[in-house]
Motif scaffolding. Structure first.
Motif, PDB file in Angstrom:
ATOM      1  N   TRP A  10       8.266   1.321   4.475  1.00  0.00           N
ATOM      2  CA  TRP A  10       9.451   1.820   3.776  1.00  0.00           C
ATOM      3  C   TRP A  10       9.203   3.275   3.397  1.00  0.00           C
ATOM      4  CZ3 TRP A  10      13.185  -2.007   1.767  1.00  0.00           C
ATOM      5  CH2 TRP A  10      14.298  -1.403   1.186  1.00  0.00           C
ATOM      6  N   TYR A  11      10.045   4.156   3.891  1.00  0.00           N
ATOM      7  CA  TYR A  11       9.897   5.579   3.590  1.00  0.00           C
ATOM      8  C   TYR A  11      11.005   6.005   2.606  1.00  0.00           C
ATOM      9  CZ  TYR A  11       6.904   5.877   7.731  1.00  0.00           C
ATOM     10  OH  TYR A  11       5.896   5.703   8.645  1.00  0.00           O
ATOM     11  N   THR A  12      10.609   6.679   1.573  1.00  0.00           N
ATOM     12  CA  THR A  12      11.628   7.250   0.677  1.00  0.00           C
ATOM     13  C   THR A  12      11.251   8.685   0.345  1.00  0.00           C
ATOM     14  OG1 THR A  12      11.902   5.064  -0.321  1.00  0.00           O
ATOM     15  CG2 THR A  12      12.959   6.899  -1.444  1.00  0.00           C
ATOM     16  N   ALA A  13      12.199   9.558   0.525  1.00  0.00           N
ATOM     17  CA  ALA A  13      11.980  10.977   0.193  1.00  0.00           C
ATOM     18  C   ALA A  13      12.704  11.280  -1.109  1.00  0.00           C
ATOM     19  CB  ALA A  13      12.527  11.852   1.313  1.00  0.00           C
ATOM     20  N   TYR A  14      12.013  11.972  -2.016  1.00  0.00           N
ATOM     21  CA  TYR A  14      12.606  12.329  -3.320  1.00  0.00           C
ATOM     22  C   TYR A  14      12.611  13.845  -3.476  1.00  0.00           C
ATOM     23  CZ  TYR A  14      11.161   7.489  -4.370  1.00  0.00           C
ATOM     24  OH  TYR A  14      10.969   6.127  -4.339  1.00  0.00           O
ATOM     25  N   PHE A  15      13.719  14.353  -3.904  1.00  0.00           N
ATOM     26  CA  PHE A  15      13.777  15.790  -4.207  1.00  0.00           C
ATOM     27  C   PHE A  15      15.008  16.072  -5.051  1.00  0.00           C
ATOM     28  CE2 PHE A  15      16.088  15.121  -0.269  1.00  0.00           C
ATOM     29  CZ  PHE A  15      17.229  15.887  -0.403  1.00  0.00           C
TER      30      PHE A  15
ATOM     31  N   ALA B  51       0.870  -1.182   0.000  1.00  0.00           N
ATOM     32  CA  ALA B  51       0.000   0.000   0.000  1.00  0.00           C
ATOM     33  C   ALA B  51       0.903   1.227   0.000  1.00  0.00           C
ATOM     34  CB  ALA B  51      -0.888   0.003   1.226  1.00  0.00           C
ATOM     35  N   ALA B  52       0.849   2.002  -1.070  1.00  0.00           N
ATOM     36  CA  ALA B  52       1.741   3.163  -1.190  1.00  0.00           C
ATOM     37  C   ALA B  52       0.973   4.454  -0.985  1.00  0.00           C
ATOM     38  CB  ALA B  52       2.402   3.158  -2.558  1.00  0.00           C
ATOM     39  N   VAL B  53       1.587   5.337  -0.264  1.00  0.00           N
ATOM     40  CA  VAL B  53       0.994   6.644  -0.003  1.00  0.00           C
ATOM     41  C   VAL B  53       2.060   7.690  -0.280  1.00  0.00           C
ATOM     42  CG1 VAL B  53      -0.067   8.128   1.738  1.00  0.00           C
ATOM     43  CG2 VAL B  53      -0.453   5.672   1.823  1.00  0.00           C
TER      44      VAL B  53
ATOM     45  N   LEU C 125       9.003  15.010  -1.957  1.00  0.00           N
ATOM     46  CA  LEU C 125       7.931  14.026  -2.122  1.00  0.00           C
ATOM     47  C   LEU C 125       8.304  12.820  -1.278  1.00  0.00           C
ATOM     48  CD1 LEU C 125       5.400  12.936  -3.754  1.00  0.00           C
ATOM     49  CD2 LEU C 125       7.078  11.897  -5.276  1.00  0.00           C
ATOM     50  N   ILE C 126       7.458  12.492  -0.319  1.00  0.00           N
ATOM     51  CA  ILE C 126       7.748  11.320   0.528  1.00  0.00           C
ATOM     52  C   ILE C 126       6.774  10.210   0.170  1.00  0.00           C
ATOM     53  CG2 ILE C 126       7.840  10.417   2.883  1.00  0.00           C
ATOM     54  CD1 ILE C 126       8.598  13.152   3.875  1.00  0.00           C
ATOM     55  N   SER C 127       7.336   9.064  -0.102  1.00  0.00           N
ATOM     56  CA  SER C 127       6.516   7.900  -0.411  1.00  0.00           C
ATOM     57  C   SER C 127       6.632   6.916   0.745  1.00  0.00           C
ATOM     58  CB  SER C 127       7.010   7.258  -1.713  1.00  0.00           C
ATOM     59  OG  SER C 127       6.310   6.062  -1.942  1.00  0.00           O
ATOM     60  N   LYS C 128       5.482   6.535   1.288  1.00  0.00           N
ATOM     61  CA  LYS C 128       5.488   5.528   2.352  1.00  0.00           C
ATOM     62  C   LYS C 128       4.847   4.269   1.788  1.00  0.00           C
ATOM     63  CE  LYS C 128       3.455   4.361   6.810  1.00  0.00           C
ATOM     64  NZ  LYS C 128       2.418   4.738   7.793  1.00  0.00           N
ATOM     65  N   THR C 129       5.573   3.170   1.853  1.00  0.00           N
ATOM     66  CA  THR C 129       5.054   1.912   1.320  1.00  0.00           C
ATOM     67  C   THR C 129       4.945   0.909   2.452  1.00  0.00           C
ATOM     68  OG1 THR C 129       6.308   2.388  -0.679  1.00  0.00           O
ATOM     69  CG2 THR C 129       5.347   0.209  -0.517  1.00  0.00           C
TER      70      THR C 129
END
Lengths: 231, 314
Positions: free
Chosen positions: B269-274, B233-235, B248-252
């Motif tokens: 799993w948290y990933t921040a993109y910028f 489930a991705a948010v 942009l933070i993606s929490k999976t």
């Protein structure tokens, strides 16, 4: 005289398309054909449509139209090369006058396969000769040459002639992707700035810089491999 | 070699090549696949992604496409799997290879296979690459984290630089190009070390990745696709740091995976993109929750990630 008839036959056949174009635009045809084919008074419309073969045909027929026609078809191209080196309208005109004379004297017997490129080579050479006679140096082309010379720093074979080096560079470029070699020549032959070369290729500035950098390195490696360069 | 000789040599270039370069070429534009259409699709799909907060427009990173439950060949064996994906567009800068260090320029020559280098510190890696890519006092204070393994010789360590070659265009009848297309710098850090609430983990591991795109024939790195397996489930959410960095933070949420030789725990799993100065960053942290006897307080990993993000100096 035999050559003249041969030329008329070839030109007459090929020029049909120009006549048709003129008829479509203006209507009348008969008088125009009679005048132009035999008096050599080519109209501007016809001149612009001439192929390289047809232009060379004029030289081989020793028609004075040859120079005017070449000037109309390739004048802007040659002028751009001369201006880039001479940086003066007046000098460029003088240079072009010399170029047309050189072409007139060279053809025949010479029949260049790539007439436009050949004209470009003569123009560049003539412009540099003119500049040297005035004890000036080509600013933009000089910068580009220096950039390339620095990347080939070291000692190439002492006896390596410019002609041999030019041939080796040609052979190297022939093996490169078309646009890469185009950018290389725009920069180091035509003397474009990197920005101009980038615009020509439709590339970003940094991509063009990368491509040039990589081409210079590859050229050095190529010359080493060919035994023409030793550090 | 002096420039006069170069100038003279240029007189002997094949006129055919001179003529070719004297022709005007049509301007080749870099493809940006269906940008406006994709943005519209993304905006529409936002509404149907249950529980998903999606920001279509962000500074530096934008979501341009979303696909749900699509069958894709995800593995090397071509196995089809149902996945969802988010395509993001990145406002990255393409570096010229000669902006980087002499070592990189030397590595670039005849470079056709992926390669990696390990370093003892992030700064030494930056020295090798030739560019200062980030300033972050929070990471400067962080402890040693885990190790990165990029699956290449000399590619396992705390600080790893990975170099990617271009794919080439042999199929198009064009000479395959060599040279480095991207430099990815990885650093592994650990924050909150020694905190009793993080036992047995010892701290929150943060992985930093900075990607430098090199301008080449294959400069198509503007977009990347994030793939999520069908059971995840991705948010996505946006986060703005105090210094104004839009992230942009993606929490999976990945459920526990049964089977296989090693069971995988349920993790977030948290990933921040910028992007920062045209360099694309990915900052990752994993919340193992209650796995292996741990009892990480809810929200602590996300909070730690944001602490790192706040440390980036813009």
């Amino acid at each position: 005289m035999a050559l003249l008839f041969w030329y008329i036959a070839v030109l007459g056949k090929d020029r049909g398309k120009y006549y048709r174009r003129r008829r479509n635009q203006r209507g009348g045809l008969a008088v125009f054909i009679g005048e132009s084919r035999f008096s050599w008074n080519l109209t501007n419309l016809e001149v612009i449509g001439l192929t390289d073969e047809e232009l060379l045909g004029l030289y081989f027929a020793r028609s004075e139209e040859a120079i005017r026609a070449t000037g109309m078809v390739y004048g802007p191209y040659c002028r751009a090369i001369a201006l880039r080196i001479l940086d003066s309208e007046e000098d460029a005109e003088e240079c072009l006058a010399d170029v047309w004379l050189r072409v007139w004297n060279a053809v025949p017997p010479e029949r260049p396969e790539h007439f436009k490129g050949w004209l470009g080579v003569i123009t560049r050479n003539q412009a540099l000769t003119l500049l040297r006679s005035r004890e000036r140096r080509p600013r933009q082309a000089d910068e580009a040459a220096l950039e390339l010379a620095l990347s080939l720093s070291g000692a190439p074979e002492a006896e390596l002639e410019a002609r041999e080096l030019g041939r080796a560079v040609s052979a190297f470029l022939a093996g490169q992707p078309e646009r890469n070699r185009g950018v290389f020549l725009r920069r180091y032959w035509y003397g474009d700035t990197v920005e101009e070369a980038a615009r020509w290729a439709g590339w970003s500035l940094s991509r063009t810089k990368s491509a040039l950098f990589r081409m210079r390195k590859k050229l050095k490696d190529y010359l080493k491999k060919e035994g023409l360069y030793h550090e | 070699m002096n420039k006069d000789k170069i100038m003279e040599a240029m007189d002997h270039i094949d006129p055919a090549l001179v003529e070719e370069a004297g022709l005007e070429l049509s301007v080749a534009k870099r493809g940006r696949r269906g940008w406006s259409r994709a943005a519209v699709i993304a905006a529409c799909l936002c509404a149907v992604l249950a529980g998903t907060a999606v920001a279509v427009e962000l500074s530096g990173v934008r979501i341009v496409d979303i696909w749900n439950n699509e069958m894709r060949a995800t593995g090397p064996d071509g196995t089809l799997e149902e996945v969802s994906s988010v395509t993001i567009s990145r406002d990255i800068r393409y570096f010229s290879i000669d902006e980087l260090s002499q070592q990189i320029m030397e590595l670039d020559q005849g470079f056709t296979e992926p390669a990696a280098r390990t370093f003892s510190s992030w700064e030494k890696m930056e020295d090798f690459v030739g560019i200062r890519v980030m300033e972050n006092p929070v990471l400067d204070e962080a402890h040693s984290g885990g190790t990165m393994d990029v699956g290449l010789p000399d590619g396992k360590g705390r600080f790893v630089a990975h170099f990617s070659p271009g794919p080439g265009h042999a199929a198009d009848g064009v000479t395959p190009m060599d040279g480095i297309v991207a430099v990815r710098m990885y650093g592994c850090y650990s924050l909150r070390s020694g905190s009793p609430e993080l036992q047995p983990w010892g701290g929150v591991d943060i992985t930093v990745s900075a990607e430098l795109a090199i301008d080449t024939e294959n400069s198509f790195l503007d977009e990347m696709e994030l793939l999520y397996s069908d059971d995840a489930a991705a948010v996505q959410e946006t986060y703005v740091t105090p210094s104004g960095l839009n992230v942009l933070i993606s929490k999976t949420e990945i459920p526990e995976q049964e089977g296989g030789s090693v069971p995988s725990p349920a993790v977030d799993w948290y990933t921040a993109y910028f992007t920062l100065d045209g360099i694309f960053f990915r900052i990752s942290a994993v919340d193992y929750k209650d796995f292996n006897g741990g009892n990480i307080p809810a929200g602590l990993v996300e909070e730690t990630l944001k602490e790192v993000l706040d440390g980036f100096v813009c």
